[in-house]
Design an enzyme around this catalytic site. Structure first.
Site, short mmCIF file in Angstrom:
data_model
loop_
_atom_site.label_atom_id
_atom_site.label_comp_id
_atom_site.label_asym_id
_atom_site.label_seq_id
_atom_site.Cartn_x
_atom_site.Cartn_y
_atom_site.Cartn_z
N PRO A 103 5.45 5.82 -10.99
CG PRO A 103 7.80 5.91 -10.97
CD PRO A 103 6.59 6.52 -10.33
CG ASP A 104 4.63 1.30 -7.62
OD1 ASP A 104 5.14 0.28 -8.12
OD2 ASP A 104 5.00 1.76 -6.53
#
Length: 773
Positions: free
Chosen positions: A557-558
């Site tokens: 997700p980053d």
């Protein structure tokens, strides 16, 4: 006016990467004209969202080369992802097109790279994931040995954003010198975005020791998660993911759950949020049991009311479409009688205006053919497209800092402004993750709470093009770096703010870390096959499932967010080429990870269900899954088309093997178990069919292998020395990669103070006063 008003894009793509890239470009005003082609991906559930607001025509490139040439002359951008053999059959050579139409930005997408023979393989996400070792890194997600199907299509997301950012960067440069560019990317390069320190950790293992295991990965059963990243089961059976990465966040969790007694334990290491093993495991049990005392909704309500606890529910993508933060920030929007993914970013002055469907484009094609773009002579400028663009980043941890580093990869000058003690991420896992996300920057350590520190940063921003920050709403105003203040100082400044949930809705002021959008946008639910236990588990069951869930909830997700940060900055820079003015841009982790789940982030009558992996996480069907071979090795098979299976029958017959029923996974399992993995890979090599090894090595070893030199670059750390870094996601006209090095905290403080007009005496005084370090 929109960011891409007046830009003409000729679309020669099939499948989700081209489809979603065209959606972004059309949403922000580009005129996209597709040459219709048989698209075997058109039956996928997300296909109605691809290319919304675009147009299409019928044109056979090989038979009507003159008309195709007239469209190239009238276009600004051409994007193609056909296989090399298909291009040759149509007489398409991107290098020849580059020389014939020097004004044209040509984006070429392949599966494994333009010069790699494996690019004749289909560019399916999962074929490349198997080859790079990504599936091996999911060992431990299912309750069995061996690699696991990597379900979430992060490669599609990264490749989509690489196309968008590469095209936009080339257009920004063209606005200055008139030249187009050959922009090249691939599904293989896309996976470099998820190399978040493991390959560097391996190179520095002797120096840093076992601390690098936090990012280095292993093809073994998953370890127990850290206490601050623990997946937990609430009293109603629903799962809640915790993400309190930093000590003050974990303290807030302890207060909210009334587990503060741990703070009085003399053995508790508050900086590392850890205890000696026996006490740590007892406290883990207390956390599990405490979370089972209330329902998920009750806990989320408590955490939202606290305002500084990082936690969120594990839910499916279809559930995420109703998430209050998703709705409040426009990430799900009504389209016809359904719902689709909202625009990639919020641009204050040139917002997106998404269309719907694909219209007939014959009239538009006629206009293009009779209004060619101005011809230019081909000139080798020899520099990356964002050369001369200055980016200031005031951000921490991964997403926003990595987004700034991606801009450095495109040629931008990036200055990282960090606290006196440095970005907190530098203290985690030996700093190898921070080394990755800060490549290509200079570092200035300054106290923004000090008036002179604020003045320094404002002076720096007067002469900059972009600011990227990830403060929560309200903090920039206190620090004097809010948009109103800075736009008055520098009206041309592009001002991007990135946070967890978006500026509106209940999560606007809450912190977030990567496991929360991973759980909340449907990625974990997908990886686990949609089958998380709903009945309350005992402590051993909770331990086992928390291991598996956290292995599924990896760091993606980053990087997913960082890719959107870079694309969004470039949209605003493109708008500035028209208006001369900057603007405010908002992105958030929820929205970015909704885009990473684009295969299911929509709803309409009759929409097919999302394809989930089977219970063992082998794959999606008998002809698209992992198989174990006779020597214990693993291959990934991808034969989704009838024509693929017909060809495979011939291959097997030539080997003296009776073709099995391709609808029967057990029969295929028996077949593959009859020979070693190397036999199957060799038998299918050079056939254009995908039957590839999935257990050869982990990604960190894949990228460091001798044959992958084209996908890494040399770098140097001021303390650690020389190392190999991940290569560029996008290449321009065959230029070598940028010389990107990771800064030590404050390494460039003095030279940056000189840049904004401070003298040596000023610098000494600022150091003595504790304003800079």
């Amino acid at each position: 006016m929109q960011a891409l008003s007046g830009i003409r894009v000729l679309d020669l793509t099939i499948g989700p990467v081209g489809g979603m890239a065209m959606t972004v470009l059309a949403d922000f005003g580009a005129e996209v004209l597709r040459l219709r082609r048989s698209d075997r991906f058109a039956a996928l559930p997300a296909a109605p969202m691809w290319r919304r607001g675009s147009q299409a025509i019928e044109l056979d490139v090989a038979r009507d080369s003159a008309r195709f040439a007239s469209l190239c002359a009238g276009a600004d951008v051409l994007v193609i992802n056909w296989r090399p053999a298909t291009r040759r059959a149509a007489g398409l050579d991107v290098q020849a097109l580059r020389h014939r139409f020097p004004h044209l930005v040509i984006c070429s997408i392949t599966s494994f790279g333009a010069d790699d023979p494996r690019s004749e393989l289909p560019g399916y996400e999962h074929v490349v994931a198997a080859v790079t070792g990504r599936m091996l890194s999911f060992t431990g997600c299912p309750d069995r040995e061996g690699p696991a199907f990597s379900a979430l299509q992060v490669g599609v997301h990264a490749c989509t954003q690489s196309v968008v950012s590469g095209v936009l960067a080339a257009l920004v440069a063209r606005a200055g010198h008139g030249q187009g560019a050959l922009v090249e990317t691939s599904m293989l390069q896309a996976f470099l975005a998820y190399e978040q320190g493991a390959m560097m950790g391996e190179q520095f293992r002797v120096r840093l020791g076992d601390v690098v295991d936090g990012v280095a990965g292993a093809a073994t059963q998953a370890p127990l998660p850290s206490l601050h990243y623990l997946p937990t089961q609430a009293g109603d059976g629903q799962w809640v993911q915790l993400g309190n990465l930093l000590p003050h966040l974990f303290d807030n969790f302890l207060v909210a759950t009334e587990l503060v007694d741990i703070l009085a334990d003399p053995d508790y290491d508050s900086a590392q949020m850890n205890l000696p093993e026996a006490k740590r495991e007892r406290f883990r049990e207390l956390m599990f049991l405490r979370m089972q005392e209330k329902s998920a909704a009750e806990w989320i309500g408590i955490f939202v009311a606290n305002g500084s606890v990082v936690a969120g529910p594990v839910q499916s993508t279809q559930e995420a479409l109703n998430d209050p933060d998703i709705l409040a920030n426009g990430h799900a929007m009504p389209v016809g009688d359904g719902v689709q993914l909202g625009p990639l970013a919020k641009l204050s002055a040139t917002p997106a205006r998404p269309g719907s469907g694909v219209a007939d484009g014959e009239r538009t094609a006629g206009i293009w053919a009779t209004t060619p773009r101005a011809s230019v002579s081909l000139v080798d400028h020899g520099r990356l497209p964002l050369t001369g663009i200055r980016v200031v980043e005031i951000a921490t941890i991964i997403a926003a800092p990595f987004g700034a580093s991606l801009l450095a990869e495109l040629g931008a000058e990036v200055i990282k402004v960090e606290p006196l003690a440095g970005d907190a991420y530098r203290g985690l896992a030996g700093g190898v993750g921070a080394c990755r996300v800060n490549l290509g920057k200079r570092s200035l350590c300054v106290d923004l709470k000090h008036p002179e520190g604020r003045t320094l940063v404002q002076d720096l921003l007067r002469g900059s093009d972009v600011l990227i920050h990830n403060f929560r709403p309200g903090v920039p105003e206190k620090l004097g770096i809010d948009y109103a203040t800075l736009s008055a100082l520098n009206p041309a400044l592009v001002y991007l703010q990135s946070n967890g949930y978006g500026p509106e809705g209940p999560g606007a002021h809450r912190p977030s870390t990567h496991p929360i959008p991973g759980a909340g946008m449907g990625g974990v639910h997908l990886q686990m096959g949609g089958s998380l236990p709903a009945t309350l588990l005992d402590l051993q069951g909770l331990r086992d499932w928390s291991r598996r869930i956290m292995r599924a909830n990896e760091v993606n997700p980053d990087p997913n967010t960082a890719l959107v940060v870079a694309s969004s900055v470039l949209l605003a820079l493109m708008a500035r080429t028209h208006t001369g003015r900057g603007q405010s841009v908002c992105v958030d982790m929820f929205g970015a990870n909704a885009w990473a789940n684009a295969d299911d982030f929509l709803r309409y009558p009759g929409k097919p269900d999302r394809a989930y992996p089977d219970e063992g996480q082998y794959g999606l069907s008998p002809v698209y899954r992992l198989y174990q071979c006779g020597d214990g090795g693993w291959i990934f098979l991808a034969l989704p088309r009838d024509a693929d299976r017909d060809t495979a029958r011939g291959i097997l017959a030539d080997a003296g093997l009776a073709p099995p029923d391709f609808d029967d996974a057990d029969a295929l399992g028996v077949l593959f178990a009859s020979r070693p993995a190397a036999f199957w890979e060799a038998r299918f090599a050079d056939t254009g069919l995908a039957c590839v090894r999935a257990d050869r090595c982990l990604p960190k070893q894949f990228w460091l292998a001798p044959e992958q030199t084209a996908f890494r670059a040399a770098s140097r750390h001021a303390v650690w020395g020389d190392f190999q870094r991940p290569g560029a996601l996008v290449r321009f006209d065959g230029l070598p990669p940028a010389d990107l090095r990771p800064p030590v905290a404050g390494e460039h403080t003095e030279e940056l103070l000189f840049l904004v007009g401070r003298t040596a005496s000023d610098v000494a005084g600022l150091r003595a006063a504790g304003v800079v370090a």
